[in-house]
Design a protein around this motif. Structure first.
Motif, short mmCIF file in Angstrom:
data_model
loop_
_atom_site.label_atom_id
_atom_site.label_comp_id
_atom_site.label_asym_id
_atom_site.label_seq_id
_atom_site.Cartn_x
_atom_site.Cartn_y
_atom_site.Cartn_z
N THR A 188 46.42 3.41 41.70
CA THR A 188 46.65 3.94 40.36
C THR A 188 45.69 3.31 39.35
O THR A 188 45.13 2.22 39.59
CB THR A 188 48.10 3.67 39.93
N ASP A 189 45.51 3.99 38.24
CA ASP A 189 44.67 3.43 37.17
C ASP A 189 45.52 3.00 35.97
O ASP A 189 44.99 2.64 34.93
CB ASP A 189 43.61 4.44 36.73
N LYS A 190 46.85 2.98 36.13
CA LYS A 190 47.76 2.61 35.03
C LYS A 190 48.62 1.43 35.45
O LYS A 190 49.18 1.41 36.54
CB LYS A 190 48.64 3.80 34.64
N TYR A 191 48.75 0.45 34.53
CA TYR A 191 49.45 -0.80 34.84
C TYR A 191 50.30 -1.24 33.64
O TYR A 191 49.97 -0.97 32.49
CB TYR A 191 48.45 -1.90 35.22
N ILE A 192 51.39 -1.91 33.95
CA ILE A 192 52.25 -2.47 32.92
C ILE A 192 52.62 -3.89 33.32
O ILE A 192 52.67 -4.21 34.52
CB ILE A 192 53.52 -1.60 32.73
N GLY A 193 52.86 -4.75 32.34
CA GLY A 193 53.16 -6.13 32.68
C GLY A 193 53.60 -6.97 31.49
O GLY A 193 53.96 -6.44 30.43
N ALA A 194 53.54 -8.26 31.68
CA ALA A 194 53.96 -9.23 30.67
C ALA A 194 52.75 -10.04 30.21
O ALA A 194 51.78 -10.22 30.95
CB ALA A 194 55.03 -10.16 31.24
N VAL A 195 52.84 -10.54 28.98
CA VAL A 195 51.74 -11.31 28.40
C VAL A 195 52.29 -12.49 27.62
O VAL A 195 53.35 -12.41 27.00
CB VAL A 195 50.86 -10.40 27.50
N GLY A 196 51.57 -13.59 27.65
CA GLY A 196 51.88 -14.76 26.85
C GLY A 196 50.60 -15.47 26.46
O GLY A 196 49.61 -15.41 27.20
N SER A 197 50.59 -16.12 25.31
CA SER A 197 49.37 -16.81 24.88
C SER A 197 49.71 -18.04 24.07
O SER A 197 50.79 -18.16 23.48
CB SER A 197 48.47 -15.88 24.05
N LEU A 198 48.76 -18.95 24.05
CA LEU A 198 48.82 -20.17 23.22
C LEU A 198 47.51 -20.27 22.47
O LEU A 198 46.43 -20.04 23.04
CB LEU A 198 49.03 -21.40 24.10
#
Length: 253
Positions: free
Chosen positions: A34-44
C-alpha cells in the motif's frame, strides 16, 4: 536470456513501488504494498526564545524579556502517503506543549544607612511560561539516498492553554533583602501580554526510515523549526527550535 529479461520486467515495478523498503515477499508471489500509512508520533524539542515583550505586575511594566529557553513536547497521530517511490506527503494532528523560562535583571541605587553612600542593588525577574496548542503539521519528504530523506513542512498551531509563574529574587548583594525581609518572592499579580491564538511554524531537516517488516516502518527526524509570528500580540516573541521526532507507521488499504 529471454527468461532473465522477462523476470526483470515483472519484478522491477514491484521494487519501484516499495518506497525503498525490502518488502518483496517472494519473486513467485509478488506483493503489491500500500501507499497509505497511519501511525503515532512523538517529539522532544529545545527552543531558543527571542523577542522584546513586557512583563507586567498589576498592569505596571516591570521589565522587558528579550531571550529565554525551554523544552517542548508533542504527541499525536500521523498519516503518510507515498506519491512516488521516493516522494511522500505526511500530516499529523498533535498536542503541543511549549515551555519557556525568561530572566532579566534590574538595578537601582539603594541605601541601607542615610549617612552612607548608595550602592547598586540588583534583582531579577524570572518567569516560567507554558503554552499549549492543538497543532496540524504538514510535511513533504524526498528520498535522497537509501532510506535517508530531506524534509520540509509547516505547522498550524491553535492556542488552547497558558500557564505562568513569576518571581522576583535578589541577585546582588545577596545579603540585602526586600522590604519584607525575604530574598525571593512570588509575584501573584505578574503576567505577560495577551497570547496569540494562532502560530505558524516552518521546519526543515532530514529524516531516516526504518524497516519494521511488511508495511510497517518507523521514521526518525531531526528538524529545525521557526515560528513566523509572535506568541504574544502587539510585541515580538519568536521561537527557534531543534527537534527530534519519532514516528511509527502501519499500512492501511
Amino acid at each position: 536470456m529471454k527468461r532473465l529479461i522477462l523476470i526483470s520486467i515483472f519484478l522491477f515495478p514491484s521494487f519501484l513501488l516499495s518506497q525503498g523498503f525490502d518488502w518483496q515477499v517472494s519473486s513467485r508471489h509478488p506483493y503489491e504494498i500500500t501507499d497509505k500509512y497511519i501511525g503515532a508520533v512523538g517529539s522532544l524539542s529545545y527552543g531558543y526564545h527571542t523577542g522584546n515583550f513586557p512583563f507586567l505586575e498589576s498592569d505596571i511594566v516591570c521589565c522587558n524579556y528579550e531571550e529565554g529557553d525551554g523544552l517542548g513536547v508533542q504527541f499525536g497521530l500521523a498519516g503518510e502517503f507515498w506519491y512516488e517511490h521516493d516522494l511522500a506527503f505526511s500530516a499529523s494532528v498533535l498536542y503541543t506543549r511549549v515551555n519557556s523560562n525568561f530572566i532579566t535583571e534590574t538595578s537601582v541605587v539603594k541605601k541601607t544607612d542615610p549617612d552612607l553612600p548608595g550602592f547598586n542593588w540588583t534583582t531579577a525577574y524570572e518567569s516560567d511560561i507554558s503554552l499549549g496548542f492543538i497543532s496540524l503539521d504538514m510535511a513533504v519528504k524526498k528520498r535522497i539516498y537509501d532510506k535517508l530523506n530531506l524534509k520540509a513542512g509547516i505547522d498550524l498551531n491553535f492556542n488552547i492553554s497558558t500557564s505562568e509563574s513569576h518571581k522576583n529574587l535578589v541577585v546582588s548583594p545577596k545579603n540585602i533583602p526586600f522590604s519584607d525581609g525575604t530574598f525571593e518572592k512570588e509575584l501573584a499579580n505578574g503576567r505577560i501580554g495577551e497570547v496569540s491564538k494562532f502560530i505558524l511554524g516552518v521546519s526543515i531537516g532530514a529524516s531516516y526510515d526504518i524497516d519494521f517488516g511488511i508495511e510497517r516502518y518507523g521514521e526518525i527526524s531531526f528538524l529545525t523549526n521557526y515560528t513566523t509570528n509572535s506568541y504574544v500580540t502587539n510585541n515580538n516573541w519568536q521561537n527557534l527550535q531543534t527537534k527530534i521526532v519519532l514516528k511509527a507507521y502501519l499500512g492501511i488499504r
